[in-house]
Design an enzyme around this catalytic site. Structure first.
Site, PDB file in Angstrom:
ATOM      1  N   GLY A  74      34.672  39.709 -10.586  1.00 34.27           N
ATOM      2  CA  GLY A  74      35.672  40.709 -10.938  1.00 34.27           C
ATOM      3  C   GLY A  74      35.177  41.618 -12.041  1.00 34.27           C
ATOM      4  O   GLY A  74      33.972  41.675 -12.350  1.00 34.27           O
ATOM      5  N   LYS A  94      33.469  30.418 -14.919  1.00 37.05           N
ATOM      6  CA  LYS A  94      33.667  31.861 -14.970  1.00 37.05           C
ATOM      7  C   LYS A  94      32.913  32.404 -16.170  1.00 37.05           C
ATOM      8  O   LYS A  94      33.148  31.991 -17.315  1.00 37.05           O
ATOM      9  CB  LYS A  94      35.140  32.218 -15.071  1.00 37.05           C
ATOM     10  CG  LYS A  94      35.357  33.728 -15.141  1.00 37.05           C
ATOM     11  CD  LYS A  94      36.755  34.131 -14.755  1.00 37.05           C
ATOM     12  CE  LYS A  94      36.843  35.642 -14.646  1.00 37.05           C
ATOM     13  NZ  LYS A  94      38.154  36.103 -14.127  1.00 37.05           N
ATOM     14  N   ASP A 190      47.318  40.301 -17.951  1.00 35.62           N
ATOM     15  CA  ASP A 190      46.627  40.791 -16.751  1.00 35.62           C
ATOM     16  C   ASP A 190      47.166  40.088 -15.503  1.00 35.62           C
ATOM     17  O   ASP A 190      46.402  39.590 -14.677  1.00 35.62           O
ATOM     18  CB  ASP A 190      45.119  40.570 -16.874  1.00 35.62           C
ATOM     19  CG  ASP A 190      44.329  41.321 -15.786  1.00 35.62           C
ATOM     20  OD1 ASP A 190      44.878  42.268 -15.197  1.00 35.62           O
ATOM     21  OD2 ASP A 190      43.174  40.942 -15.539  1.00 35.62           O
TER      22      ASP A 190
END
Length: 540
Positions: A74, A94, A190
């Site tokens: 992303g 991540k 978000d």
């Protein structure tokens, strides 16, 4: 070697192909001179089920974790499946990569680890679990649970469209997760479909707590680095006032609108156009875009997307409460509708029974009428002598025979019998007796007795009540959000819309099943006139 471009560029399919090549290659010969080879993995089977993580080739390392394949990437980094050698489990790693100066990177790392600690303290069924965080030569990273499923963005892109009830239930659970995080002092910033991972049709897991907050506080970061512009609250876009938990409410309202209508409420060809739409454009209500959306649910989404934070739900908990109330009303309405349908079916059954009884009564009356009609009397000719009809059986005691009629050519009376001293009685012309009604014969008695028996049977049938139906009772169901119903092991329907069960008197085992939860089983005793209520809320 360029670590980012070479080591992390391998996809899961490439990793499997590389592993197949390695497994096909002969290993060293054993002592007997034979060559041992490992089994070949079928590339068409699911990777998670067909190949253990430790059997896949390692494409790199971050911290102590051996990277196995890439899951996705992303705006803030890339996600990998990795093996934790210490705990021998597969996790998701991540990475967070921002182009920062050395001084800014040091400040960023400190903030990132602080936010990771806050996210690791969140323990909620609808929030992804964070195991570890740290830094490496490749940058900061987070280790979290590896989920099976797809994120909401992928599902929508593939054409999945939830029903209004499914959308409300999904968003309500995300709102519960946000309310929990807000109570811990963590604001997501978000919320978007890509950060809502679906492990079941209505089982979401919220990802990336804290990462957007870290990115938003970097001086060199892009204005939209802290979130997706389609889902950002106006105050985030304008950056003119502090951002609090109400920005998560706005973003979740945008997600709900998209789930209900299949379209985003704010669009544009450029970031500037999207930002302008978020700040100034008021989208049409969801029920006008999609007439299948209930007005009450459309209003909930509209309030969550109010431009002014003071006009929105002041917390995710209030948004969750509104959605919960709406879902409860839908369940009650479905139960009421089912009860009314049962009542209509019962009325139709009673009418049919009444009509059948009326038909039986009419037929019985017709039988009585036919049985009471007397048989026609025998017709005698005017010049015929009265007597029994031809072919009828004579009575047990015969009538005395009539004397023969005297005629013109009749022979003279017989002379006296010689030697007897007596003469025969003179013959006198007899007059025909008056016509009288014949006495009933044995056949007539038999017919009359048969008609009497038929008449008595018809009266008995008319007076006898219809056979009583088997005794039954009612089981009322109040199940949230939904469930498949089994009665004594046999499927009985889905609630809602099913709300009541009509069962024979006695004990029954009711099983409630929802794919996302363990089954719930109860045993009830059904008694006529005494409804039994089963209430169950999955996930509570």
């Amino acid at each position: 070697m360029d670590f980012q471009k070479t080591v992390f560029a391998m996809t899961p399919e490439q990793a499997l192909e590389a592993e197949r090549a390695r497994l096909r290659a002969p290993s060293r010969a054993d002592g007997a001179g034979t060559t041992a080879t490992a089994p070949v993995v079928d590339p068409t089977s699911a990777m998670a089920d067909a190949v253990q993580a430790r059997d896949l080739p390692t494409i790199g390392h971050i911290g102590r974790y051996a990277l196995k394949y890439r899951l996705g990437e992303g705006g803030l980094g890339t996600v990998y499946a990795a093996q934790d050698p210490l705990l021998s489990r597969l996790v998701a790693i991540k990475t967070v990569s921002l182009d920062l100066s050395p001084e800014a990177r040091e400040r960023f790392t400190a903030m990132f680890l602080n936010e990771a600690r806050a996210a690791a303290g969140l323990n909620h069924p609808h929030i992804v679990t964070v195991f570890d965080a740290g830094t490496s030569p490749q940058g900061a990273y987070i280790a979290m649970e590896l989920l099976k499923g797809k994120d909401l963005r992928q599902l929508l892109k593939e054409g999945w469209r939830p029903s209004p009830v499914e959308a409300a239930l999904l968003v309500r659970r995300v709102a519960d997760a946000l309310a929990y995080a807000h109570a811990k002092g963590v604001v997501h910033r978000d919320i978007k479909p890509a950060n809502i991972f679906m492990v079941g049709r209505t089982q979401p897991k919220v990802l990336d707590f804290g990462i957007a907050r870290v990115a938003s506080q970097q001086d060199d970061a892009d204005d939209f680095a802290a979130g997706s512009p389609y889902y950002m609250a106006p105050e985030q876009v304008k950056q003119t006032q502090p951002v609090d938990r109400r920005c998560d409410v706005f973003s979740l309202g945008v997600v709900l609108y998209e789930l209900l209508t299949g379209t985003r409420p704010f669009t544009g060809a450029t970031l500037t156009e999207i930002a302008t739409a978020v700040v100034s454009h008021t989208p049409p209500p969801a029920h006008e875009v999609n007439p299948a959306v209930p007005v009450a649910l459309s209003l909930i989404a509209a309030r969550a997307m109010e431009k002014d934070p003071d006009q929105r739900y002041r917390s995710a908990r209030l948004l969750s409460r509104e959605l919960r109330h709406w879902l409860d009303e839908q369940a009650e309405a479905a139960q009421q509708e089912e009860a009314e349908a049962d009542a209509r079916r019962s009325r139709r059954t009673r009418l049919m029974i009444g009509a059948g009884a009326a038909v039986v009564a009419v037929l019985a009356a017709l039988g009585l009428h036919l049985a009471g009609t007397p048989a026609p009397a025998p017709t005698l000719a005017a010049d015929a002598p009265a007597g029994p009809a031809a072919g009828t059986e004579l009575p047990a005691e015969p009538l005395p025979p009539a004397a023969p009629l005297e005629t013109a050519d009749a022979p003279p009376p017989p002379a006296p019998v010689e030697g007897t001293g007596e003469a025969s009685a003179p013959v006198v012309a007899a007059t025909p007796p008056a016509a009288t009604a014949p006495r009933p014969t044995r056949a007539a008695d038999t017919a009359r007795e048969r008609r009497a028996r038929e008449r008595d049977a018809a009266r008995t049938a008319a007076a006898s009540p219809a056979p009583a139906a088997a005794a039954t009772g009612v089981v009322q169901l109040a199940v949230s959000p939904w469930g498949h119903i089994e009665v004594n092991g046999s499927p009985a329907g889905t609630v809602p819309p099913l709300s009541t069960l009509t069962l024979p008197e006695g004990r029954h085992t009711i099983t409630l099943r929802n794919d996302a939860f363990p089954p719930h089983q109860v045993t009830v005793h059904v008694t006529p006139g005494q409804p039994v209520t089963i209430r169950h809320k999955f996930g509570s």
